[in-house]
Design a protein around this motif. Structure first.
Motif, PDB file in Angstrom:
ATOM      1  N   ASP A  20       5.091  10.874   5.337  1.00 26.45           N
ATOM      2  CA  ASP A  20       4.786  12.320   4.926  1.00 26.45           C
ATOM      3  C   ASP A  20       3.408  12.503   4.733  1.00 26.45           C
ATOM      4  N   ALA A  21       2.503  13.076   5.527  1.00 27.39           N
ATOM      5  CA  ALA A  21       1.422  13.142   5.039  1.00 27.39           C
ATOM      6  C   ALA A  21       0.952  14.266   3.570  1.00 27.39           C
ATOM      7  N   ASN A  22       1.972  14.949   3.446  1.00 27.56           N
ATOM      8  CA  ASN A  22       1.658  15.756   2.312  1.00 27.56           C
ATOM      9  C   ASN A  22       2.120  15.137   1.078  1.00 27.56           C
ATOM     10  N   THR A  23       3.246  14.495   0.778  1.00 32.52           N
ATOM     11  CA  THR A  23       3.721  13.609  -0.159  1.00 32.52           C
ATOM     12  C   THR A  23       3.391  12.002  -0.099  1.00 32.52           C
ATOM     13  N   CYS A  24       2.875  11.590   0.705  1.00 33.41           N
ATOM     14  CA  CYS A  24       2.666  10.127   0.982  1.00 33.41           C
ATOM     15  C   CYS A  24       3.998   9.487   0.864  1.00 33.41           C
ATOM     16  N   GLN A  25       5.148   9.678   1.000  1.00 26.68           N
ATOM     17  CA  GLN A  25       6.454   9.134   0.825  1.00 26.68           C
ATOM     18  C   GLN A  25       6.736   8.415   2.322  1.00 26.68           C
ATOM     19  N   PRO A  26       6.967   7.181   1.974  1.00 28.12           N
ATOM     20  CA  PRO A  26       7.062   6.264   3.273  1.00 28.12           C
ATOM     21  C   PRO A  26       8.415   6.552   3.990  1.00 28.12           C
ATOM     22  N   LEU A  27       8.333   6.937   5.185  1.00 31.28           N
ATOM     23  CA  LEU A  27       9.647   7.332   6.139  1.00 31.28           C
ATOM     24  C   LEU A  27      10.244   6.340   6.956  1.00 31.28           C
ATOM     25  N   GLU A  28       9.219   5.407   7.408  1.00 30.13           N
ATOM     26  CA  GLU A  28       9.485   4.356   8.405  1.00 30.13           C
ATOM     27  C   GLU A  28       8.285   3.298   7.961  1.00 30.13           C
ATOM     28  N   PHE A  29       8.738   1.956   7.981  1.00 26.95           N
ATOM     29  CA  PHE A  29       7.929   1.003   7.967  1.00 26.95           C
ATOM     30  C   PHE A  29       8.372  -0.394   8.433  1.00 26.95           C
ATOM     31  N   GLY A  30       7.607  -1.228   8.616  1.00 28.84           N
ATOM     32  CA  GLY A  30       7.805  -2.624   9.310  1.00 28.84           C
ATOM     33  C   GLY A  30       6.719  -3.312   9.508  1.00 28.84           C
ATOM     34  N   LYS A  31       7.169  -4.595   9.856  1.00 29.07           N
ATOM     35  CA  LYS A  31       6.296  -5.691  10.218  1.00 29.07           C
ATOM     36  C   LYS A  31       6.743  -6.275  11.447  1.00 29.07           C
ATOM     37  N   SER A  32       6.001  -5.813  12.737  1.00 30.32           N
ATOM     38  CA  SER A  32       6.583  -5.935  14.032  1.00 30.32           C
ATOM     39  C   SER A  32       5.922  -6.937  14.849  1.00 30.32           C
ATOM     40  N   ASN A  33       6.332  -7.539  15.865  1.00 30.83           N
ATOM     41  CA  ASN A  33       5.863  -8.282  16.690  1.00 30.83           C
ATOM     42  C   ASN A  33       5.011  -7.138  17.589  1.00 30.83           C
ATOM     43  N   ASN A  34       3.610  -7.501  17.931  1.00 34.22           N
ATOM     44  CA  ASN A  34       2.825  -6.440  18.620  1.00 34.22           C
ATOM     45  C   ASN A  34       3.295  -5.833  19.680  1.00 34.22           C
ATOM     46  N   TYR A  35       4.002  -6.526  20.670  1.00 32.57           N
ATOM     47  CA  TYR A  35       4.653  -6.040  21.808  1.00 32.57           C
ATOM     48  C   TYR A  35       5.756  -5.094  21.470  1.00 32.57           C
ATOM     49  N   ASP A  36       6.511  -5.217  20.553  1.00 30.80           N
ATOM     50  CA  ASP A  36       7.401  -4.344  20.160  1.00 30.80           C
ATOM     51  C   ASP A  36       6.893  -2.874  19.574  1.00 30.80           C
ATOM     52  N   ASP A 151       1.975  -7.268   4.992  1.00 27.29           N
ATOM     53  CA  ASP A 151       1.128  -6.209   5.584  1.00 27.29           C
ATOM     54  C   ASP A 151       1.744  -4.795   5.520  1.00 27.29           C
ATOM     55  N   ILE A 152       2.879  -4.624   5.393  1.00 30.43           N
ATOM     56  CA  ILE A 152       3.255  -3.135   5.055  1.00 30.43           C
ATOM     57  C   ILE A 152       2.484  -2.669   4.151  1.00 30.43           C
ATOM     58  N   TRP A 153       2.175  -3.348   2.994  1.00 30.48           N
ATOM     59  CA  TRP A 153       1.610  -2.787   1.816  1.00 30.48           C
ATOM     60  C   TRP A 153       0.119  -2.303   2.259  1.00 30.48           C
ATOM     61  N   GLN A 154      -0.525  -3.214   3.180  1.00 28.18           N
ATOM     62  CA  GLN A 154      -1.849  -2.788   3.528  1.00 28.18           C
ATOM     63  C   GLN A 154      -1.858  -1.521   4.591  1.00 28.18           C
ATOM     64  N   ALA A 155      -0.849  -1.585   5.393  1.00 33.73           N
ATOM     65  CA  ALA A 155      -0.823  -0.390   6.122  1.00 33.73           C
ATOM     66  C   ALA A 155      -0.426   1.128   5.322  1.00 33.73           C
ATOM     67  N   TYR A 156       0.270   0.899   4.228  1.00 30.44           N
ATOM     68  CA  TYR A 156       0.544   1.972   3.369  1.00 30.44           C
ATOM     69  C   TYR A 156      -0.754   2.184   2.701  1.00 30.44           C
ATOM     70  N   ALA A 157      -1.366   1.630   2.398  1.00 31.32           N
ATOM     71  CA  ALA A 157      -2.581   1.647   1.545  1.00 31.32           C
ATOM     72  C   ALA A 157      -3.798   2.624   2.617  1.00 31.32           C
ATOM     73  N   LEU A 158      -3.599   2.202   3.767  1.00 31.71           N
ATOM     74  CA  LEU A 158      -4.543   3.075   4.870  1.00 31.71           C
ATOM     75  C   LEU A 158      -4.087   4.066   5.104  1.00 31.71           C
ATOM     76  N   ALA A 159      -2.495   4.304   5.165  1.00 30.21           N
ATOM     77  CA  ALA A 159      -1.952   5.761   5.530  1.00 30.21           C
ATOM     78  C   ALA A 159      -2.196   6.727   4.255  1.00 30.21           C
ATOM     79  N   VAL A 160      -2.146   6.184   2.818  1.00 37.85           N
ATOM     80  CA  VAL A 160      -2.414   7.155   1.647  1.00 37.85           C
ATOM     81  C   VAL A 160      -3.970   7.447   1.705  1.00 37.85           C
ATOM     82  N   TYR A 161      -4.971   6.343   2.167  1.00 33.66           N
ATOM     83  CA  TYR A 161      -6.180   6.687   2.233  1.00 33.66           C
ATOM     84  C   TYR A 161      -6.370   7.815   3.255  1.00 33.66           C
ATOM     85  N   ALA A 162      -5.982   7.731   4.450  1.00 37.17           N
ATOM     86  CA  ALA A 162      -6.131   8.845   5.536  1.00 37.17           C
ATOM     87  C   ALA A 162      -5.218  10.152   5.090  1.00 37.17           C
TER      88      ALA A 162
END
Length: 174
Positions: A20-36, A151-162
């Motif tokens: 959620d871009a307003n609260t930074c609450q994670p809604l969905e996340f994962g570490k997935s195969n790139n094709y998926d 890598d979810i932590w790093q994706a989340y850090a990027l999301a919060v930064y954005a």
């Protein structure tokens, strides 16, 4: 609710998070195969169960610091391009945005020398202060970061930064 997707790409698997871009609450996340993950991003225009077509997408971009790199880095670059292409264009004619790692480090830790563990701790201090287990909680009592790993932590850090810097109202910094 305004949402955004952030991707920490890898050569075979990628960490990703929708917040959620307003609260930074994670809604969905994962570490997935790139094709998926690629299939999920391509399908967003049709299914709307991941993120909407107009929701912004931020992808971590690799940077060169003068050192030799190997095959994995070049394969990651290919995946960055594939994810960017899959994001297409929104109604404003914009697609995904690339973000380098350095500004994310500076945003969360105020140091370009910060390591992943420093960034993780800065996120815990901001969103789950005083909670044990890095704010993950337990299955019975899930915390803000319940289910996060690697890598979810790093994706989340990027999301919060954005959310803090790219999506904040003009003239306002979070």
């Amino acid at each position: 609710m305004s949402r955004l997707l952030a991707i920490d790409p890898g050569n075979t698997e990628s960490g990703w998070v929708v917040i959620d871009a307003n609260t930074c609450q994670p809604l969905e996340f994962g570490k997935s195969n790139n094709y998926d993950l690629l299939e999920k991003v391509w399908g967003r225009a049709h299914t709307h169960d991941f993120i909407e077509l107009d929701d912004p997408v931020f992808i971590e971009m690799v940077a060169s610091y003068g050192m030799a790199v190997g095959k994995d880095v070049f394969e990651t670059c290919v995946w960055i391009g594939r994810f960017a292409e899959a994001c297409g264009r929104d109604s404003n004619g914009e697609g995904s945005q690339f973000v380098y790692r350095r500004p994310v480090k500076l945003h969360h830790c105020h140091s370009a020398k910060a390591k992943d563990s420093n960034i993780r701790q800065a996120l815990v201090d901001r969103f789950a202060p005083g909670q044990p287990n890095y704010g993950k909680g337990t299955k019975a009592q899930p915390g803000w970061f319940y289910g996060f790993n690697a890598d979810i932590w790093q994706a989340y850090a990027l999301a919060v930064y954005a959310a803090d810097t790219q999506l904040a109202p003009e003239g306002e910094t979070l």
